[in-house]
Design a protein around this motif. Structure first.
Motif, mmCIF file in Angstrom:
data_model
loop_
_atom_site.group_PDB
_atom_site.id
_atom_site.type_symbol
_atom_site.label_atom_id
_atom_site.label_comp_id
_atom_site.label_asym_id
_atom_site.label_seq_id
_atom_site.Cartn_x
_atom_site.Cartn_y
_atom_site.Cartn_z
ATOM 1 N N ALA A 1 0.835 -1.206 0.000
ATOM 2 C CA ALA A 1 0.000 0.000 0.000
ATOM 3 C C ALA A 1 0.868 1.253 0.000
ATOM 4 C CB ALA A 1 -0.926 -0.004 1.207
ATOM 5 N N ASP A 2 1.962 1.244 0.772
ATOM 6 C CA ASP A 2 2.875 2.391 0.780
ATOM 7 C C ASP A 2 3.530 2.558 -0.585
ATOM 8 O OD1 ASP A 2 2.329 2.853 3.460
ATOM 9 O OD2 ASP A 2 4.021 1.644 4.170
ATOM 10 N N ALA A 3 3.885 1.440 -1.217
ATOM 11 C CA ALA A 3 4.520 1.512 -2.526
ATOM 12 C C ALA A 3 3.566 2.104 -3.569
ATOM 13 C CB ALA A 3 4.982 0.123 -2.960
ATOM 14 N N ILE A 4 2.295 1.766 -3.475
ATOM 15 C CA ILE A 4 1.301 2.323 -4.393
ATOM 16 C C ILE A 4 1.249 3.843 -4.264
ATOM 17 C CG2 ILE A 4 -1.179 2.490 -4.822
ATOM 18 C CD1 ILE A 4 -0.065 -0.015 -6.010
ATOM 19 N N GLU A 5 1.323 4.336 -3.033
ATOM 20 C CA GLU A 5 1.317 5.781 -2.810
ATOM 21 C C GLU A 5 2.537 6.435 -3.461
ATOM 22 O OE1 GLU A 5 -1.055 7.596 -1.430
ATOM 23 O OE2 GLU A 5 -2.279 5.791 -1.126
ATOM 24 N N LEU A 6 3.672 5.758 -3.405
ATOM 25 C CA LEU A 6 4.879 6.299 -4.022
ATOM 26 C C LEU A 6 4.775 6.296 -5.546
ATOM 27 C CD1 LEU A 6 7.612 4.698 -1.725
ATOM 28 C CD2 LEU A 6 6.819 7.083 -1.738
ATOM 29 N N VAL A 7 4.125 5.275 -6.102
ATOM 30 C CA VAL A 7 3.910 5.265 -7.557
ATOM 31 C C VAL A 7 3.040 6.451 -7.956
ATOM 32 C CG1 VAL A 7 2.869 4.004 -9.482
ATOM 33 C CG2 VAL A 7 4.178 2.764 -7.744
#
Length: 256
Positions: A131-137
């Motif tokens: 979920a954190d990685a999605i925010e970074l994308v």
């Protein structure tokens, strides 16, 4: 095998991205008297939940410890790369790992693809969760390679994804401790494998009463039903004789 009476409910754990709704519906239709309790757990925690007896079975991501768990593979997911909607990758229907060589590819700590190092350029640090990685994308920091179900789970309007044809894939399986194969577990195996209600495997079903055998007609009864000798045939013969006589009676006489 322990009896199903040891577990009044069936407790099923599942990892993020898995959609067990179809199997739950079939379970409720077949076993309405046995509640099915669902619990979502992180992929890394699924084996611990089963070992501690907190769930009877779990839908997990492979691999699992085959020395302790049984596992029935269910399906293999397509791997995709999640990118902003205006990214160059979106010009193609599918991409390869080489197409990501110049991209910052995020590698979250809860990665489920099992690779030591993703393709492309490493990020400054690893995100804690997918979920954190999605925010970074979404912030334009990099791209993310995940199973398609996780891309759908974390869907955002400003992001999209494309299949990565040569990336590792994630297999999904039904798993449970080898020593805890209960009747309820067998029932759920039947559900995910598409067995019919009357399958001989799984929970034993009450047997239907046998139909009474058809009684064989005795020779005497058969004899009574047979026409008497000369009955119909005799009537036909007599009828034929009468007809012949009638024909002779109707023949005109020759005048002398």
């Amino acid at each position: 095998m322990t009896g199903s009476e040891a577990s009044p409910t069936f407790r099923l754990a599942y990892v993020p991205g898995v959609m067990p709704a179809k199997w739950v519906r079939i379970w409720n239709e077949r076993l309405p008297d046995v509640p099915l309790d669902l619990m979502q757990v992180a992929a890394a925690d699924a084996s611990g939940v089963l070992r501690r007896g907190e769930a009877d079975a779990a839908i997990v991501r492979l691999p699992v410890d085959r020395s302790y768990f049984h596992a029935i593979p269910l399906y293999t997911e397509t791997t995709v790369v999640v990118v902003p909607k205006d990214h160059l990758v979106t010009a193609a229907e599918e991409v390869s790992l080489n197409d990501l060589a110049d991209e910052v590819v995020l590698h979250p700590l809860d990665d489920v693809l099992g690779w030591e190092r993703p393709p492309g350029l490493p990020a400054f640090e690893r995100p804690a969760t997918t979920a954190d990685a999605i925010e970074l994308v979404a912030a334009g920091v990099g791209v993310l390679v995940v199973p398609q179900s996780l891309a759908r789970l974390h869907h955002r309007r400003d992001l999209t994804y494309r299949p990565v044809v040569d990336a590792p894939q994630s297999g999904v399986a039904l798993s449970w401790p080898e020593e805890a194969t209960t009747d309820l577990v067998e029932d759920f195996i039947g559900v995910v494998r598409g067995r019919t209600v009357n399958s001989t495997r799984g929970r034993s079903r009450p047997q239907q009463p046998e139909a009474e055998p058809v009684r064989k007609r005795s020779d005497a009864a058969g004899a009574r039903r047979q026409p008497a000798a000369g009955g119909t045939a005799g009537r036909k013969a007599r009828g034929g004789s009468d007809t012949a006589k009638a024909g002779r009676r109707g023949r005109p006489r020759r005048r002398s």
